[in-house]
Design a protein around this motif. Structure first.
Motif, PDB file in Angstrom:
ATOM      1  N   PRO A   1      34.186  24.953  47.411  1.00  0.00           N
ATOM      2  CA  PRO A   1      34.634  24.199  46.230  1.00  0.00           C
ATOM      3  C   PRO A   1      33.852  24.524  44.972  1.00  0.00           C
ATOM      4  O   PRO A   1      32.642  24.393  44.930  1.00  0.00           O
ATOM      5  CB  PRO A   1      34.424  22.743  46.653  1.00  0.00           C
TER       6      PRO A   1
ATOM      7  N   GLN B   1      42.344  29.143  43.204  1.00  0.00           N
ATOM      8  CA  GLN B   1      42.283  27.847  43.882  1.00  0.00           C
ATOM      9  C   GLN B   1      42.708  27.972  45.339  1.00  0.00           C
ATOM     10  O   GLN B   1      42.114  27.349  46.237  1.00  0.00           O
ATOM     11  CB  GLN B   1      43.178  26.843  43.168  1.00  0.00           C
TER      12      GLN B   1
ATOM     13  N   GLU C   1      39.805  29.372  47.156  1.00  0.00           N
ATOM     14  CA  GLU C   1      38.767  28.350  47.291  1.00  0.00           C
ATOM     15  C   GLU C   1      39.073  27.438  48.482  1.00  0.00           C
ATOM     16  O   GLU C   1      38.186  27.122  49.277  1.00  0.00           O
ATOM     17  CB  GLU C   1      38.706  27.494  46.027  1.00  0.00           C
ATOM     18  N   THR C   2      40.318  27.019  48.575  1.00  0.00           N
ATOM     19  CA  THR C   2      40.721  26.136  49.665  1.00  0.00           C
ATOM     20  C   THR C   2      40.577  26.833  51.015  1.00  0.00           C
ATOM     21  O   THR C   2      40.073  26.253  51.982  1.00  0.00           O
ATOM     22  CB  THR C   2      42.175  25.680  49.470  1.00  0.00           C
TER      23      THR C   2
ATOM     24  N   VAL D   1      37.970  20.045  42.276  1.00  0.00           N
ATOM     25  CA  VAL D   1      37.796  20.090  43.727  1.00  0.00           C
ATOM     26  C   VAL D   1      36.323  19.964  44.094  1.00  0.00           C
ATOM     27  O   VAL D   1      35.972  19.603  45.219  1.00  0.00           O
ATOM     28  CB  VAL D   1      38.388  21.397  44.298  1.00  0.00           C
TER      29      VAL D   1
END
Length: 280
Positions: free
Chosen positions: A72, A63, A66-67, A150
């Motif tokens: 996303p 995650q 991903e950010t 997300v």
């Protein structure tokens, strides 16, 4: 905002595909492993092991990537596929999850369970437990499912419509506190600009999707795909004629359902009926 990326098919082996994509995203940004570690806030050697396929790490690490990369749903979907090689995910979901990460719009009909993209951790945990997950596997699954949400966040989030059969809202989890939290979350999510929630009352009668949970995805190239499932099997449908027939059935169900505003009122009414005298 970065454009949603279409995944290439370089490797068909999920663990290797996850490793390849992890490395490609870093190299594309001309970062060393040490630089990536400094920017994301994790030990750079972990990312090296991920890129070599020695580990797939955990959902919270994925995650964070991903950010940082602004992709996303992509890496988390691949993480789930890689985790599936250890029997954490069923084979039938693999290609669907890959395509979900690419989708530019999604629409869905729920028979008995809320879609994962709208679930709270408590609701997801009870559903996954009923599916046989326990211990560490259960917690990883819950964390991964929450991370996938997300997909519906950010300025470039795809539009998502879900039609919930009334049975979905008549089937609470055992913990009243968790059920209340889930209904409150559903109301909040329904107020987002890119999310549409409708309720199909049982009194609406028989329709073409009775007993069939279905997802429709539209990919960046305009191609639609569908995924149907019941309690025992699932099927990815890519043949245009079948998809068109299912979409017509979906359109009928959409017209039979309550409007988004009426659906929100119905959910709020359900929320009022959840016992709360023990809450503090």
């Amino acid at each position: 905002m970065p454009q949603r990326r279409v995944m290439s098919g370089r490797s068909q082996e999920p663990r290797q595909r996850f490793a390849e994509e992890s490395r490609r995203l870093r190299v594309e940004r001309k970062l060393s492993l040490r630089q990536l570690g400094e920017r994301v806030g994790w030990d750079w050697s972990l990312f090296g092991k991920m890129e070599k396929g020695e580990t797939i790490s955990s959902p919270d690490v994925v995650q964070a990537l991903e950010t940082f990369y602004g992709t996303p749903g992509l890496l988390l979907a691949l993480w789930e596929l890689a985790a599936g090689d250890k029997s954490q995910f069923k084979e039938r979901y693999r290609r669907y999850m890959t395509l979900e990460a690419e989708a530019v719009s999604l629409w869905h009909f729920a028979v008995s369970v809320l879609p994962g993209l709208l679930q709270t951790p408590g609701y997801a945990r009870e559903v996954l437990t009923a599916g046989g997950y326990t211990g560490k596997d259960l917690e990883q699954q819950v964390e991964a499912r929450m991370g996938r949400k997300v997909l519906l966040e950010g300025e470039d989030a795809p539009p998502f419509r879900t039609i919930l059969a009334e049975a979905v809202l008549r089937t609470p989890v055992q913990d009243d506190r968790e059920w209340r939290a889930q209904l409150e979350c559903l109301v909040e999510m329904s107020e987002r600009q890119n999310i549409t929630v409708q309720v199909l009352l049982q009194s609406a009668g028989v329709h073409g999707l009775v007993g069939t949970e279905v997802w429709f995805l539209r990919l960046s190239n305009g191609r639609p795909v569908a995924y149907t499932e019941n309690a025992h099997s699932g099927e990815l449908i890519e043949e245009s004629g079948r998809i068109e027939r299912m979409q017509r059935a979906y359109d009928v169900v959409r017209d039979m359902a309550l409007s988004p505003a009426e659906s929100r009122k119905f959910i709020l009414h359900m929320l009022e009926g959840v016992p709360c005298d023990h809450l503090t």
